[in-house]
Enzyme design. Structure first.
Site, mmCIF file in Angstrom:
data_model
loop_
_atom_site.group_PDB
_atom_site.id
_atom_site.type_symbol
_atom_site.label_atom_id
_atom_site.label_comp_id
_atom_site.label_asym_id
_atom_site.label_seq_id
_atom_site.Cartn_x
_atom_site.Cartn_y
_atom_site.Cartn_z
ATOM 1 C CG ASP A 78 -27.949 72.756 -6.143
ATOM 2 O OD1 ASP A 78 -27.109 71.987 -6.380
ATOM 3 O OD2 ASP A 78 -29.019 72.322 -5.756
ATOM 4 C CB SER A 108 -24.318 68.411 -3.386
ATOM 5 O OG SER A 108 -24.363 67.290 -4.188
ATOM 6 C CG HIS A 115 -24.060 72.901 -3.023
ATOM 7 N ND1 HIS A 115 -24.431 72.573 -1.694
ATOM 8 C CD2 HIS A 115 -25.080 72.411 -3.912
ATOM 9 C CE1 HIS A 115 -25.585 71.782 -1.903
ATOM 10 N NE2 HIS A 115 -25.626 71.473 -3.257
ATOM 11 C CD GLU A 139 -32.854 73.599 -7.849
ATOM 12 O OE1 GLU A 139 -33.443 74.461 -7.003
ATOM 13 O OE2 GLU A 139 -32.785 72.437 -7.530
#
Length: 718
Positions: A78, A108, A115, A139
């Protein structure tokens, strides 16, 4: 179409889909099959992609989501707040990362992030979240989380690639840890390696040589978990013993993510296992893993004496599993909820509990049946049944005689203070609540928005819970799948649209069957078609003028026009909505206490609104008559005549004959009945057609023609 994206096709092979709703600043996952909140660690709360797409519409969710698990190969990356207003990457670190990791990438839901989905293994030294000074963030997850799916492909990257994710370690300047965490070694054993091997063999913990088709990685992980217990999490000893096992191969020493495949596997095992073996305590029984054989089950006398060992282990966890011989699926009951799942999903659940994935799971066989009047399990003619009906908490309350005042206000508002119609509805509802049967009558609520139609549904949903499907729309009706009818007492059709003849015909055709038939044929994705007893009762909400065709002789529908907006009522306040829902238990107690008049359960009333619908429906007869007289084949095609081919009512040759009959004006009786039935949605005899269409509108006269050399009665029109 999202399903045309190669990456989505790859993800769709896994039944790990959820839907999500934005609540404040958080995206909350929901179960696509019942609209309840989902967990990223509970496979029963997920569905396949078709169920998720249906749930997206049914429950008014904001988007789709995919749950990452240990059993799939996907890693989610992410890149948060990395796009500018023109959808260009504004962060240098993100541009460099995207150069290295070229896999499926989508924008996203927020529109300012990306993503990335990769097939690979996430190095265990990578931190899950890294924040940067410019407000952006990175992330990475591979299990225990869900990712939102938009399908808005970025930069043409529409396919998932298998990549070595050790490249993430090159972003140390972006605060990603590259140091391996120290391994905690807890060794209480004084036995040498040979003694440990001998002990594991005697306890049935030593693996056999893998066979073709075996999942080597799962076997590695399962054996490593056992080694962690018997070796006291001593990684050096675990490694030495693993190298003497039949599982040892070249891959064990393959460089992976700054370490080796073998070391990473052993480290995971040490993190996973809680207890270790201590000879002084003689705690062999503390080993959390059952002995196993090549089929994934115990390899000792226990298996022969008790084939249902795993079934019983699951029972201790509050999970009952059976194999439904009719559906050819595994039924699973947990937390008083019953679901049917594939073998792979059951294996995932078992893995989470016992740390391994057995290939075969011996469980009892039943046929699941939804029978409110039957016990939990029963047997008929040698066949064992398990009852899928479980009463909700509000279906087991003590009866009272008074309805909560605020609920009464809601109903009076909906029914415009029509006491007779309101009384019939309450009697109908109490019958369903008490007897749990099909009534054969549906209620249609029409009119303005904000009158309480949706609030009534929300109130009933609190009482009936999983026994009620809500927010079923035209999109659901038009699908070949109908899981929303499966084992339901109440089905809510919402915003039924009937802005054209074809839509009304679709709704009427489906409803006629669902309301009156004793059984239903249920079609669900990846499951066999099954015939079940019909318990469905329908509430239809619509703002359309004509939601469904109704004829003068109708005995199926009660129609209520709702024009009183709640916010305009003196008794309504900002707290009233929640107060009504808070009185669900009180309303349930009232329904339990009503003395049901069974003679009025199926009673229908010719209200003014229903009369208007009947008059509009009758005008359709005139349209059919005119189209027949004008030999207007296009009118029939525009109004759904092609459905006779889709339903296999006629074959291709007969379809050509039928079209020619309309255009020539000589229509055999058998085709005339098919035409009228398809347009009106009801089975009609030639006598009815003559009385209601031919004679009053002077369509034509009966004659005899030859077809395929045989004399056939026909109507000559035009």
């Amino acid at each position: 179409m999202i399903m045309e994206i190669p990456a989505i096709k790859a993800l769709s092979r896994y039944a790990q889909w959820v839907i999500w709703k934005k609540e404040r600043d958080t995206k909350i996952p929901y179960n696509p099959n019942n609209g309840k909140k989902a967990s990223s660690t509970d496979p029963l709360a997920w569905g396949d992609i078709d169920e998720a797409q249906a749930g997206l519409v049914r429950y008014g969710a904001n988007g789709l989501g995919f749950v990452l698990t240990k059993s799939d190969p996907f890693v989610f990356i992410d890149l948060d707040h990395v796009l500018d207003e023109n959808k260009r990457v504004k962060c240098e670190w993100a541009r460099q990362l995207l150069k290295e990791i070229k896999s499926y990438t989508e924008i996203s839901p927020s529109g300012d992030g990306l993503h990335v989905v990769v097939s690979g293994k996430l190095p265990d030294y990578i931190k899950h979240k890294t924040k940067f000074d410019d407000g952006s963030a990175l992330e990475v997850y591979e299990s225990g989380r869900y990712m939102t799916i938009t399908g808005e492909v970025f930069d043409g990257r529409d396919d998932i690639k298998e990549l070595d994710l050790s490249i993430l370690g090159e972003f140390a300047e972006h605060k990603i840890e590259t140091k391996n965490a120290p391994v905690q070694i807890e060794s209480a054993t004084t036995l040498d390696d040979e003694a440990i091997i001998d002990l594991m063999k005697r306890k049935g913990q030593w693996p056999d040589a893998p066979k073709d088709g075996d999942d080597w990685s799962s076997l590695d992980m399962s054996f490593a978990n056992r080694l962690a217990f018997w070796c006291g999490k001593d990684i050096e000893r675990m490694d030495r013993i693993f190298r003497q096992s039949p599982l040892m191969r070249q891959k064990w020493d393959r460089p992976t993510a700054g370490s080796t495949y073998g070391r990473i596997t052993l480290k995971k095992a040490c993190d996973f296992v809680d207890s270790v073996y201590d000879p002084a305590l003689r705690n062999e029984s503390d080993c959390p893993f059952e002995p196993y054989n090549e089929e994934g089950g115990p390899r000792n006398d226990k298996e022969e004496k008790d084939p249902l060992w795993l079934y019983k282990v699951l029972l201790t966890k509050g999970i009952e599993v059976w194999f439904d011989i009719k559906l050819e699926k595994y039924g699973i009951k947990r937390n008083n909820r019953v679901d049917y799942i594939a073998k792979s999903s059951l294996q995932q659940i078992v893995f989470e509990i016992i740390g391994k994935t057995p290939k075969n799971i011996a469980v009892p066989t039943y046929i699941g049946a939804y029978e409110p009047s039957k016990p939990e399990k029963w047997e008929e003619e040698g066949i064992k049944y398990i009852n899928l009906f479980k009463p909700t908490p509000l279906m087991k309350v003590k009866p009272v005689k008074e309805m909560p005042e605020i609920v009464k206000n809601l109903l009076l508002n909906l029914f415009d203070y029509d006491a007779k119609s309101m009384g019939l509805f309450i009697n109908w509802l109490a019958f369903i609540y008490q007897y749990k049967e099909r009534t054969g009558v549906a209620w249609i609520f029409m009119g303005k928005q904000g009158t309480g139609k949706g609030l009534l549904v929300d109130l009933l949903k609190k009482i009936f819970e999983e026994h009620m499907s809500s927010n079923i729309t035209d999109a659901n009706l038009d699908s070949q799948f109908n899981p929303y009818l499966y084992n339901k007492l109440i089905v809510h059709l919402n915003e039924v649209s009937a802005d054209n003849r074809k839509s009304r015909m679709l709704v009427k055709n489906r409803l006629k069957t669902w309301i009156t038939d004793e059984t239903l044929y249920i079609n669900r994705k990846n499951m066999k078609e099954v015939e079940i007893k019909n318990f469905c009762n329908f509430i239809i909400n619509s703002n359309e003028t004509i939601p469904v065709d109704i004829e003068d002789s109708d005995r199926r529908f009660n129609v209520i026009e709702c024009n009183n907006v709640l916010k305009e009522q003196e008794w309504w306040t900002t707290e009233s909505y929640q107060e009504i829902l808070n009185n669900a238990e009180g309303f349930a107690k009232y329904l339990a206490g009503i003395k049901v008049d069974r003679s009025k359960v199926n009673e229908v009333v010719m209200s003014e609104k229903k009369k208007a619908i009947v008059e509009t429906t009758e005008s359709v007869l005139k349209q059919i008559a005119k189209a027949l007289t004008d030999r207007d084949i296009e009118w029939f095609l525009d109004n759904g005549l092609e459905g006779v081919v889709e339903k296999n009512i006629v074959n291709d040759f007969q379809w050509e004959e039928l079209q020619e009959a309309i255009t020539t004006g000589v229509i055999p009786n058998k085709y005339l009945m098919i035409i009228v039935e398809q347009i009106l949605g009801d089975s009609k005899t030639i006598t009815w057609i003559k009385r209601n269409i031919i004679t009053p509108y002077q369509v034509g006269e009966t004659t005899v023609v030859k077809m395929a050399g045989k004399p056939i009665r026909a109507i000559v029109v035009g």
